[in-house]
Motif scaffolding. Structure first.
Motif, mmCIF file in Angstrom:
data_model
loop_
_atom_site.group_PDB
_atom_site.id
_atom_site.type_symbol
_atom_site.label_atom_id
_atom_site.label_comp_id
_atom_site.label_asym_id
_atom_site.label_seq_id
_atom_site.Cartn_x
_atom_site.Cartn_y
_atom_site.Cartn_z
ATOM 1 N N MET A 1 23.137 -43.476 -61.495
ATOM 2 C CA MET A 1 24.691 -43.159 -61.710
ATOM 3 C C MET A 1 25.395 -42.525 -60.706
ATOM 4 S SD MET A 1 22.322 -40.185 -64.109
ATOM 5 C CE MET A 1 23.329 -39.566 -65.224
ATOM 6 N N ASP A 5 29.064 -40.605 -63.990
ATOM 7 C CA ASP A 5 27.740 -40.149 -64.421
ATOM 8 C C ASP A 5 27.178 -38.124 -64.503
ATOM 9 O OD1 ASP A 5 27.653 -41.643 -66.363
ATOM 10 O OD2 ASP A 5 26.517 -43.147 -64.196
ATOM 11 N N TRP A 275 25.465 -34.214 -69.378
ATOM 12 C CA TRP A 275 24.697 -35.678 -69.471
ATOM 13 C C TRP A 275 23.082 -35.412 -69.307
ATOM 14 C CZ3 TRP A 275 29.430 -35.990 -68.109
ATOM 15 C CH2 TRP A 275 30.697 -36.420 -68.421
ATOM 16 N N SER A 279 18.092 -39.574 -69.696
ATOM 17 C CA SER A 279 18.432 -40.755 -71.040
ATOM 18 C C SER A 279 20.385 -41.031 -70.826
ATOM 19 C CB SER A 279 18.533 -40.146 -72.726
ATOM 20 O OG SER A 279 19.892 -38.928 -72.222
ATOM 21 N N GLY A 280 20.451 -40.556 -69.710
ATOM 22 C CA GLY A 280 22.054 -40.930 -69.492
ATOM 23 C C GLY A 280 22.654 -40.542 -70.636
ATOM 24 N N ARG A 281 22.846 -39.672 -72.176
ATOM 25 C CA ARG A 281 23.516 -39.540 -72.276
ATOM 26 C C ARG A 281 24.413 -38.264 -72.819
ATOM 27 N NH1 ARG A 281 19.526 -40.975 -77.948
ATOM 28 N NH2 ARG A 281 18.997 -43.445 -77.046
ATOM 29 N N ARG A 282 25.537 -38.480 -72.909
ATOM 30 C CA ARG A 282 26.491 -36.932 -73.508
ATOM 31 C C ARG A 282 26.198 -36.210 -74.421
ATOM 32 N NH1 ARG A 282 32.415 -36.083 -74.828
ATOM 33 N NH2 ARG A 282 31.446 -36.111 -76.506
#
Length: 328
Positions: A1, A5, A275, A279-282
């Motif tokens: 990331m 990120d 984040w 998953s790296g999702r917001r």
């Protein structure tokens, strides 16, 4: 990331966040709703005032006086403070009841308070000292007890600790005190470099030792246990009364939760944009501080709209800021 990120940006409800698909609900509040929310927050911040303050103060003093008359005096339980000194003196001078010595001791401490302290600083403590003496005198007339009402010293010690602890918790929660040695503590704090906690504890130990000499090792040991238990029980009772819940929520419908917190519960929240590490999702993180009842309502609401929501709720007894009383 990358660095982007790893960023975590935060804003409070009502602040604009450019590009955020979930708009703060306070933008939709009418002026009337905003004024009502401010009024509720101001009321919570002020805490007990007027008749409520006076009622809570006297409720705490009544519980303390009841414990002195019904449980401490018949069993010679001298845990410290003015009541402990009064119990010891009533044995040395049996012609006078415990309440008489409490009147003498508390009036003397109040007089010292007015001499060495500002009048405003000692006013409520002076009232508490006199009122406690009066309640002890009243209960001695209502309950003319000369021996244990239960016949079980261990049970009497429990209530001799619990009732004053609850009374002290009620009084301390509104920012007042039960008077007596609290006035002595204020004088020591202002005019000497003596460590107040150690000085008052030394006085309590001296009272307990006097009780052990007068009433025997059995009562003396119970007094020592009572003195130790009193410290922990009072602290626990105060923390229990002041306890608040710090809630963090990550769910699919943060805007709905935000609206529930602000409009239904009358509280506010801090919104963080973060984040997920895996998953790296917001995600939207809502953080709010509530009472236990409000936290339960929030938990039920969030679980209803999103059964898979991630909720953490932790306890705190020290919440300082608008919407929470300054005594916390």
């Amino acid at each position: 990331m990358g660095e982007k990120d790893a960023e975590v940006e935060s804003y409070h409800v009502g602040d604009a966040y450019e590009g955020d698909p979930i708009a703060p609900i306070c933008e939709d509040q009418t002026p009337e709703e905003g004024q009502r929310a401010d009024a509720v927050s101001d009321k919570r911040t002020r805490g007990y005032q007027g008749l409520a303050f006076f009622g809570m103060l006297n409720a705490g003093l009544l519980l303390t006086a009841l414990a002195i008359v019904v449980f401490k005096t018949p069993n010679h339980l001298a845990f410290g403070g003015t009541s402990g000194v009064a119990v010891v003196l009533s044995t040395l001078f049996p012609q006078l009841p415990v309440s008489a010595f409490m009147w003498v001791l508390n009036i003397a401490l109040v007089a010292l308070g007015f001499v060495f302290l500002e009048r405003r600083a000692v006013l409520w403590s002076a009232y508490a000292s006199i009122a406690l003496s009066a309640y002890v005198s009243l209960f001695e007339l209502v309950f003319p007890i000369s021996s244990s009402i239960t016949g079980d010293l261990a049970l009497d010690v429990c209530f001799a600790v619990l009732l004053p602890a609850l009374g002290s918790a009620l009084v301390f929660d509104i920012g007042a005190s039960t008077g007596g040695t609290d006035i002595l503590a204020m004088i020591l704090r202002r005019h000497t470099d003596v460590e107040i906690g150690k000085a008052l504890f030394a006085v309590d130990i001296a009272i307990v030792c006097a009780a052990a000499v007068l009433y025997g090792p059995r009562v003396g040991l119970w007094c020592i246990l009572g003195l130790i238990a009193k410290t922990f029980v009072v602290d626990t009772a105060i923390e229990s009364i002041r306890q608040r819940k710090v809630c963090q929520i990550i769910c699919k419908y943060p805007h709905d939760v935000e609206e529930f917190i602000v409009r239904t519960l009358g509280r506010t929240a801090t919104v963080q944009i973060g984040w997920g590490a895996y998953s790296g999702r917001r995600v939207i993180i809502l953080t709010t501080v509530l009472t236990r009842r409000e936290a339960m309502r929030l938990r039920l609401y969030v679980r209803q709209i999103d059964p898979g929501a991630f909720i953490t709720i932790t306890s705190s007894s020290e919440i300082i800021g608008r919407g929470f009383r300054g005594v916390n």
